[in-house]
Design a protein around this motif. Sequence first.
Motif, PDB file in Angstrom:
ATOM      1  N   ASP A  15       0.815  -1.214   0.000  1.00 27.58           N
ATOM      2  CA  ASP A  15       0.000   0.000   0.000  1.00 27.58           C
ATOM      3  C   ASP A  15       0.848   1.265   0.000  1.00 27.58           C
ATOM      4  O   ASP A  15       0.388   2.324  -0.416  1.00 27.58           O
ATOM      5  N   ASP A  34      -1.935   5.187   9.219  1.00 24.62           N
ATOM      6  CA  ASP A  34      -1.306   4.578  10.389  1.00 24.62           C
ATOM      7  C   ASP A  34       0.211   4.550  10.244  1.00 24.62           C
ATOM      8  O   ASP A  34       0.780   5.130   9.314  1.00 24.62           O
ATOM      9  N   ARG A 159     -10.118   8.477  11.578  1.00 18.58           N
ATOM     10  CA  ARG A 159      -9.584   7.519  10.610  1.00 18.58           C
ATOM     11  C   ARG A 159     -10.179   6.133  10.835  1.00 18.58           C
ATOM     12  O   ARG A 159     -10.197   5.298   9.928  1.00 18.58           O
ATOM     13  N   TRP A 160     -10.679   5.888  12.052  1.00 21.52           N
ATOM     14  CA  TRP A 160     -11.258   4.582  12.359  1.00 21.52           C
ATOM     15  C   TRP A 160     -12.463   4.300  11.469  1.00 21.52           C
ATOM     16  O   TRP A 160     -12.843   3.140  11.285  1.00 21.52           O
ATOM     17  N   ILE A 162     -12.517   4.432   8.355  1.00 21.33           N
ATOM     18  CA  ILE A 162     -12.019   3.640   7.225  1.00 21.33           C
ATOM     19  C   ILE A 162     -11.983   2.165   7.605  1.00 21.33           C
ATOM     20  O   ILE A 162     -12.370   1.289   6.819  1.00 21.33           O
ATOM     21  N   GLU A 163     -11.524   1.866   8.821  1.00 20.12           N
ATOM     22  CA  GLU A 163     -11.478   0.484   9.275  1.00 20.12           C
ATOM     23  C   GLU A 163     -12.890  -0.088   9.402  1.00 20.12           C
ATOM     24  O   GLU A 163     -13.127  -1.254   9.078  1.00 20.12           O
ATOM     25  N   CYS A 164     -13.824   0.736   9.866  1.00 20.05           N
ATOM     26  CA  CYS A 164     -15.219   0.273   9.968  1.00 20.05           C
ATOM     27  C   CYS A 164     -15.803   0.003   8.581  1.00 20.05           C
ATOM     28  O   CYS A 164     -16.601  -0.920   8.404  1.00 20.05           O
ATOM     29  N   PHE A 166     -14.076  -1.073   5.940  1.00 18.91           N
ATOM     30  CA  PHE A 166     -13.526  -2.365   5.526  1.00 18.91           C
ATOM     31  C   PHE A 166     -14.242  -3.514   6.231  1.00 18.91           C
ATOM     32  O   PHE A 166     -14.515  -4.558   5.632  1.00 18.91           O
ATOM     33  N   LYS A 167     -14.540  -3.333   7.514  1.00 21.13           N
ATOM     34  CA  LYS A 167     -15.220  -4.383   8.277  1.00 21.13           C
ATOM     35  C   LYS A 167     -16.609  -4.637   7.706  1.00 21.13           C
ATOM     36  O   LYS A 167     -17.035  -5.789   7.559  1.00 21.13           O
ATOM     37  N   LYS A 170     -16.297  -6.555   4.340  1.00 21.54           N
ATOM     38  CA  LYS A 170     -15.872  -7.951   4.481  1.00 21.54           C
ATOM     39  C   LYS A 170     -16.960  -8.815   5.107  1.00 21.54           C
ATOM     40  O   LYS A 170     -17.077 -10.002   4.787  1.00 21.54           O
TER      41      LYS A 170
END
Length: 268
Positions: A15, A34, A159-160, A162-164, A166-167, A170
Amino acid sequence: MLPSFVDYSAAAIHDHSRMSSILSLPSGSFAAFDMGYVDYWMWKQFTDHDIFFVTRQKDKMSFTVIENIKGSSDDDIVSDQKISVVYRHTMERELTEEEMKHRRGRKPKKRPTVKQTETGTLVLRRVVKKTDDKKGTIAFITNNFSLSASEICEIYRRRWGIECLFKRLKQNFPLKYFLGDSVNAIEIQIWSVMIAYLLTSVISREAKDKMSFSNLVCAIRLTMFSYIDIVAMVVDPLRAWRDLKEAQRKQALAYNPKYIQLSLFDDL
């Protein structure tokens, strides 16, 4: 958790190689990433293009404190400092015409290249904040000196999202495996998932309901081939079902009321 743009690459490509795409953002934009994207040379490029970033500090990061910025009113802010780091970047460039004149031997068909290393100092900002449990600290690095320390921490906290994102992708959409092996098939599947995610998010906002995203995806999957108002179904499933059955009853009566059995369960 609604992306403005999507950039993807093959799994074999790190990345980090996509960081240069941040330079195409409008001037004054903020990028949050990150610790896996620590690159002083790229940070310098962001600063030169008037693009701000916020990231976490690595434990082994070497820096020099220039001065302490005026303290914040937030008790969770431990320190706010102006620091400097040394960047070093090695790149290949073609020989200039003057260098080619001093080169011995036959003139090559393709101009040769030479490695060149550039070093310098980059001034950054370091903000240290207490963790939520007050038992430790987190250090952030940014090139923005106008926002408050609390705002810098809040940018990284968001920024979290973005992780949510992706979750959600998926857990609710078929991106764990691909239905085809060709590049075109994989790209179609990726964009189909992103379109489905966008439409589901629109339905969730239109319904203004507290139903979880996973339950909403399941409800849409079950009623996808039914002529039912999906927003009304999310708000009040029983009423939406009754309205659907009533519409079917009126349509059947208008078509041929003598020979059509309307329902096995008229009380529904």
